[in-house]
Motif scaffolding. Structure first.
Motif, mmCIF file in Angstrom:
data_model
loop_
_atom_site.group_PDB
_atom_site.id
_atom_site.type_symbol
_atom_site.label_atom_id
_atom_site.label_comp_id
_atom_site.label_asym_id
_atom_site.label_seq_id
_atom_site.Cartn_x
_atom_site.Cartn_y
_atom_site.Cartn_z
ATOM 1 N N HIS A 112 0.885 -1.161 0.000
ATOM 2 C CA HIS A 112 0.000 0.000 0.000
ATOM 3 C C HIS A 112 0.922 1.210 0.000
ATOM 4 O O HIS A 112 1.627 1.453 0.965
ATOM 5 C CB HIS A 112 -0.915 -0.028 1.228
ATOM 6 C CG HIS A 112 -2.202 0.655 1.008
ATOM 7 N ND1 HIS A 112 -2.429 1.938 1.399
ATOM 8 C CD2 HIS A 112 -3.342 0.227 0.408
ATOM 9 C CE1 HIS A 112 -3.655 2.281 1.074
ATOM 10 N NE2 HIS A 112 -4.235 1.258 0.468
ATOM 11 N N SER A 113 0.927 1.948 -1.091
ATOM 12 C CA SER A 113 1.981 2.934 -1.349
ATOM 13 C C SER A 113 1.966 4.131 -0.397
ATOM 14 O O SER A 113 0.921 4.617 0.028
ATOM 15 C CB SER A 113 1.875 3.431 -2.786
ATOM 16 O OG SER A 113 0.570 3.878 -3.068
ATOM 17 N N LEU A 114 3.183 4.581 -0.109
ATOM 18 C CA LEU A 114 3.403 5.845 0.578
ATOM 19 C C LEU A 114 3.388 6.953 -0.482
ATOM 20 O O LEU A 114 3.462 6.680 -1.683
ATOM 21 C CB LEU A 114 4.757 5.833 1.287
ATOM 22 C CG LEU A 114 4.872 4.882 2.478
ATOM 23 C CD1 LEU A 114 6.325 4.743 2.910
ATOM 24 C CD2 LEU A 114 4.012 5.390 3.630
ATOM 25 N N ALA A 115 3.338 8.203 -0.038
ATOM 26 C CA ALA A 115 3.248 9.336 -0.966
ATOM 27 C C ALA A 115 4.417 9.394 -1.945
ATOM 28 O O ALA A 115 4.261 9.842 -3.082
ATOM 29 C CB ALA A 115 3.144 10.639 -0.174
ATOM 30 N N ASP A 116 5.594 8.935 -1.530
ATOM 31 C CA ASP A 116 6.767 9.029 -2.410
ATOM 32 C C ASP A 116 7.011 7.762 -3.232
ATOM 33 O O ASP A 116 7.994 7.665 -3.943
ATOM 34 C CB ASP A 116 8.016 9.391 -1.607
ATOM 35 C CG ASP A 116 8.504 8.260 -0.721
ATOM 36 O OD1 ASP A 116 7.688 7.396 -0.334
ATOM 37 O OD2 ASP A 116 9.701 8.242 -0.397
ATOM 38 N N GLU A 117 6.100 6.778 -3.148
ATOM 39 C CA GLU A 117 6.261 5.534 -3.895
ATOM 40 C C GLU A 117 5.338 5.523 -5.108
ATOM 41 O O GLU A 117 4.316 6.219 -5.125
ATOM 42 C CB GLU A 117 5.924 4.332 -3.004
ATOM 43 C CG GLU A 117 6.916 4.117 -1.891
ATOM 44 C CD GLU A 117 6.521 2.963 -0.989
ATOM 45 O OE1 GLU A 117 7.434 2.214 -0.601
ATOM 46 O OE2 GLU A 117 5.332 2.821 -0.647
ATOM 47 N N LEU A 118 5.689 4.706 -6.074
ATOM 48 C CA LEU A 118 4.811 4.487 -7.212
ATOM 49 C C LEU A 118 3.472 4.009 -6.659
ATOM 50 O O LEU A 118 3.414 3.007 -5.947
ATOM 51 C CB LEU A 118 5.429 3.443 -8.135
ATOM 52 C CG LEU A 118 4.795 3.302 -9.506
ATOM 53 C CD1 LEU A 118 5.084 4.544 -10.360
ATOM 54 C CD2 LEU A 118 5.324 2.080 -10.198
#
Length: 189
Positions: A50-56
């Motif tokens: 589940h992506s963080l803001a800085d991840e794709l």
């Protein structure tokens, strides 16, 4: 050869220059390519992040494709990751401000067919630079699942320093789209 800290700094700087439209378009291209891969097509149980803001971002992919596969997400438990089924109604903010699934219905890594793996960077051999805590290396060392790393094209390097505990992925998919065949280490130790 670049070390992991230099790579983390370089990627962080490059990510900070992306606007929202670039992020959305890149994620769409990457996950369209993943959905067309044989490994995804035949997989029943897919673990992803589940992506963080800085991840794709995985958010659109999860919301659009959670009906076609059984999706599972990791949850931090001490030094390891537990695997739980994805259900939107069971998500809460967990360790490191990552949305994680709630519940006691953890599944064994052996039941997962495919793992979509986040990273700060990948090289052309499937090696990854993570955030430095080793969660995914520990998880992947116990898995026989096919692994696909996903990233922006600027997160793909020719080569970088690796350590014995680093576990490479089988494929790397970038937003160009570019699919790189990684190399396989003997995962189980």
């Amino acid at each position: 050869m670049m070390n992991k800290d230099d790579i983390r700094r370089q990627v962080r700087a490059r990510k900070s220059m992306l606007d929202d439209n670039e992020k959305i378009a890149a994620a769409q291209r990457v996950f369209d390519a993943v959905r067309n891969m044989a490994a995804y097509t035949v997989a029943k149980n897919v673990m992803l992040y589940h992506s963080l803001a800085d991840e794709l971002s995985t958010r659109e992919f999860i919301s659009h494709c959670s009906e076609e596969k059984n999706f599972f997400l990791p949850r931090v438990n001490g030094l390891d990751l537990e695997i739980l089924p994805y259900e939107r109604s069971r998500m809460h903010l967990g360790a490191f401000h990552i949305e994680e699934p709630e519940g006691d219905d953890t599944v064994d890594i052996d039941s997962i067919d495919l793992i979509i793996v986040p990273a700060v960077a990948y090289d052309r051999h499937g090696n990854r630079v993570g955030r430095g805590k080793g969660y995914y290396d520990r998880l992947l060392s116990r898995s026989h699942a096919i692994t696909i790393g996903v990233c922006y094209d600027f997160q793909l390097f020719d080569e970088f320093e690796t350590e014995n505990h680093d576990i490479p992925v089988d494929f790397v998919v970038t937003d160009k789209p570019n699919i790189i065949r990684g190399r396989k280490k003997n995962k189980r130790r």
